[in-house]
Design a protein around this motif. Sequence first.
Motif, PDB file in Angstrom:
ATOM      1  N   THR A  58       0.672  -1.228  -0.128  1.00 32.26           N
ATOM      2  CA  THR A  58      -0.131  -0.163  -0.054  1.00 32.26           C
ATOM      3  C   THR A  58       0.763   1.327   0.076  1.00 32.26           C
ATOM      4  N   ALA A  59       2.180   1.265   0.340  1.00 29.87           N
ATOM      5  CA  ALA A  59       2.727   2.492   0.271  1.00 29.87           C
ATOM      6  C   ALA A  59       4.305   2.295   0.271  1.00 29.87           C
ATOM      7  N   CYS A  60       5.030   3.347   0.627  1.00 33.06           N
ATOM      8  CA  CYS A  60       6.544   3.126   0.396  1.00 33.06           C
ATOM      9  C   CYS A  60       7.203   1.954   0.593  1.00 33.06           C
ATOM     10  N   CYS A  61       6.892   1.439   1.583  1.00 32.81           N
ATOM     11  CA  CYS A  61       7.672   0.123   1.800  1.00 32.81           C
ATOM     12  C   CYS A  61       7.643  -0.897   0.736  1.00 32.81           C
ATOM     13  N   GLY A  62       6.688  -0.667  -0.112  1.00 37.94           N
ATOM     14  CA  GLY A  62       6.816  -1.427  -1.365  1.00 37.94           C
ATOM     15  C   GLY A  62       8.095  -1.568  -2.237  1.00 37.94           C
TER      16      GLY A  62
ATOM     17  N   VAL B 214       2.440  -4.735   3.319  1.00 33.59           N
ATOM     18  CA  VAL B 214       3.585  -3.727   3.149  1.00 33.59           C
ATOM     19  C   VAL B 214       3.133  -2.277   3.058  1.00 33.59           C
ATOM     20  N   GLY B 215       3.155  -1.593   4.083  1.00 34.27           N
ATOM     21  CA  GLY B 215       2.868  -0.301   4.044  1.00 34.27           C
ATOM     22  C   GLY B 215       1.636   0.232   5.075  1.00 34.27           C
ATOM     23  N   THR B 216       1.421   1.453   4.633  1.00 40.63           N
ATOM     24  CA  THR B 216       0.408   1.843   5.827  1.00 40.63           C
ATOM     25  C   THR B 216      -1.247   1.488   5.402  1.00 40.63           C
ATOM     26  N   VAL B 217      -1.979   0.904   6.354  1.00 39.96           N
ATOM     27  CA  VAL B 217      -3.057   0.578   6.005  1.00 39.96           C
ATOM     28  C   VAL B 217      -4.053   1.490   6.751  1.00 39.96           C
TER      29      VAL B 217
ATOM     30  N   PHE C 293       5.057  -5.691   7.523  1.00 35.49           N
ATOM     31  CA  PHE C 293       6.158  -5.296   6.802  1.00 35.49           C
ATOM     32  C   PHE C 293       6.301  -3.763   7.069  1.00 35.49           C
ATOM     33  N   GLY C 294       7.067  -3.409   7.994  1.00 35.56           N
ATOM     34  CA  GLY C 294       7.450  -1.989   8.275  1.00 35.56           C
ATOM     35  C   GLY C 294       6.805  -1.635   9.555  1.00 35.56           C
ATOM     36  N   VAL C 295       6.962  -0.368  10.018  1.00 35.62           N
ATOM     37  CA  VAL C 295       6.230   0.146  11.231  1.00 35.62           C
ATOM     38  C   VAL C 295       4.944   0.592  10.923  1.00 35.62           C
ATOM     39  N   CYS C 296       4.442   1.010   9.860  1.00 34.58           N
ATOM     40  CA  CYS C 296       3.319   1.292   9.551  1.00 34.58           C
ATOM     41  C   CYS C 296       2.334   0.178   9.578  1.00 34.58           C
ATOM     42  N   ALA C 297       2.582  -0.913   9.027  1.00 34.08           N
ATOM     43  CA  ALA C 297       1.776  -1.962   9.326  1.00 34.08           C
ATOM     44  C   ALA C 297       1.777  -2.473  10.728  1.00 34.08           C
TER      45      ALA C 297
ATOM     46  N   GLY D  10       2.969   3.101  12.936  1.00 37.23           N
ATOM     47  CA  GLY D  10       4.110   3.918  12.701  1.00 37.23           C
ATOM     48  C   GLY D  10       3.923   5.646  13.314  1.00 37.23           C
ATOM     49  N   PHE D  11       4.442   6.478  12.590  1.00 41.43           N
ATOM     50  CA  PHE D  11       4.051   8.203  13.322  1.00 41.43           C
ATOM     51  C   PHE D  11       2.902   8.433  12.405  1.00 41.43           C
ATOM     52  N   TYR D  12       2.152   7.627  11.913  1.00 42.80           N
ATOM     53  CA  TYR D  12       0.743   8.043  11.542  1.00 42.80           C
ATOM     54  C   TYR D  12      -0.218   7.959  12.675  1.00 42.80           C
ATOM     55  N   ASP D  13      -0.291   8.639  13.801  1.00 43.05           N
ATOM     56  CA  ASP D  13      -0.952   8.342  14.815  1.00 43.05           C
ATOM     57  C   ASP D  13      -2.311   9.313  14.730  1.00 43.05           C
TER      58      ASP D  13
ATOM     59  N   PRO E 199      10.522  -4.642  11.764  1.00 38.33           N
ATOM     60  CA  PRO E 199      10.686  -3.328  12.045  1.00 38.33           C
ATOM     61  C   PRO E 199      11.264  -2.582  11.300  1.00 38.33           C
ATOM     62  N   GLY E 200      11.264  -1.121  11.057  1.00 40.28           N
ATOM     63  CA  GLY E 200      11.909  -0.420  10.003  1.00 40.28           C
ATOM     64  C   GLY E 200      11.149   0.538   9.470  1.00 40.28           C
ATOM     65  N   CYS E 201      11.350   1.427   8.868  1.00 39.86           N
ATOM     66  CA  CYS E 201      10.681   2.593   7.819  1.00 39.86           C
ATOM     67  C   CYS E 201      11.603   3.018   6.681  1.00 39.86           C
ATOM     68  N   PRO E 202      11.699   2.307   5.750  1.00 38.53           N
ATOM     69  CA  PRO E 202      11.128   0.953   5.426  1.00 38.53           C
ATOM     70  C   PRO E 202      12.431   0.158   6.242  1.00 38.53           C
ATOM     71  N   PRO E 203      12.055  -1.272   6.187  1.00 38.89           N
ATOM     72  CA  PRO E 203      12.997  -2.307   6.576  1.00 38.89           C
ATOM     73  C   PRO E 203      13.933  -2.613   5.573  1.00 38.89           C
TER      74      PRO E 203
HETATM   75  S1  SF4 Z   1       6.906   2.125   7.567  1.00 36.22           S
HETATM   76 FE1  SF4 Z   1       8.111   3.737   6.550  1.00 36.22          FE
HETATM   77  S2  SF4 Z   1       8.668   3.369   4.375  1.00 36.22           S
HETATM   78 FE2  SF4 Z   1       7.090   1.597   5.398  1.00 36.22          FE
HETATM   79  S3  SF4 Z   1       5.128   2.394   4.665  1.00 36.22           S
HETATM   80 FE3  SF4 Z   1       5.295   3.242   6.313  1.00 36.22          FE
HETATM   81  S4  SF4 Z   1       6.246   5.491   6.221  1.00 36.22           S
HETATM   82 FE4  SF4 Z   1       6.517   4.006   4.292  1.00 36.22          FE
END
Ligand code: SF4
Lengths: 161, 157
Positions: A35-39, A73-76, A100-104, A108-111, A130-134
């Motif tokens: 769904t997002a940059c982690c892709g 993979v990414g923000t939901v 996959f990643g902190v968003c999922a 993440g920081f999208y609170d 973990p990781g942004c992105p991993p």
């Molecule tokens: S964890 Fe970081 S890289 Fe992954 S979807 Fe979220 S903002 Fe994007």
Amino acid sequence: MGLETVFGHSYLTTRLDEAVNWGRKYSFFQYPFVTACCGMEFMSVWASTYDIARFGAEYPRFSPRQADVLFVVGTVNEKLAPVLKRVYDQMCEPKWVVSFGVCATSGGFYDNYATVQGIDKIIPVDIYIPGCPPRPEAVLDALVKLQEKVARESVLDRKYK
Amino acid sequence: MNSYLLGTFRAKFPDATLETHAFRGDETVTIKKEALALAAAWLRDDLGFDFLMDLTAVDYLPREPRFELVCHLYSSKHNYRLRLKCPVGAEDPQVDSLTGVWSGANWFEREVYDMFGLKFRGHPDLRRILMYDGFEGYPLRKDYPLKKRQPRIAHRD
Ligand code: SF4
């Protein structure tokens, strides 16, 4: 109990688990729910440098009915949550989920008003990366951990409906 | 603080212009909302501002007028930019739609409606564009509760 009652040999159960799990863990068909940059990082895991095929998990299925592992993979966000739930429900057992990643994993920081604070609010998760992105190495590490987890399961653990 | 563009604008709309200023080549005009559509059409037809680059809003709670509509215009003919602002009060959060002047305003206005709850008179299809049906309130308003969540399906645990 279990397979012993079917096959009459107490020693068969472990061997069957091992045989089945060996097949399962080296032939993951994955459903990439990207769904997002982690892709971008996910694609690099696929490509030749990191080559996820070495672990037998290179084959993406874009039908959830043919997939074993759901890679989220990414923000939901809340808007997408019913879609994710539906994809998960359509997958056949046995099935596993990788966040996959902190968003999922946690939003993440999208609170904020739109983002689900971790996909485990919607579906059960087996492995978190973990990781942004991993980094791709982290993804391969997660894949190996998932294989270890699968190896510890019994074929009788999962309910077949 | 006086440029040819701002001077021309003030001369054309002396009563509707609330404020003009320029900072390092960025020119801004603040006008009354009643004159918005008229001024927009004039800027496009007579001054060549053929491109609406952005249309958004700001919530200045607790200031009154509470909202401000912000448009960024660009003239591809003259390679020139202008920022057009327009205060909108909370008791009547309505402005004229700019879709008749620039069709590109369509989705921008839907987004401003979705996020801030400003209504656009004459918009052909004023629905939420980002949030889902059934979402209540306007999330970018300053009084929208920070931790409020509106899930579409029940969360586990
Ligand atoms: S964890 Fe970081 S890289 Fe992954 S979807 Fe979220 S903002 Fe994007």
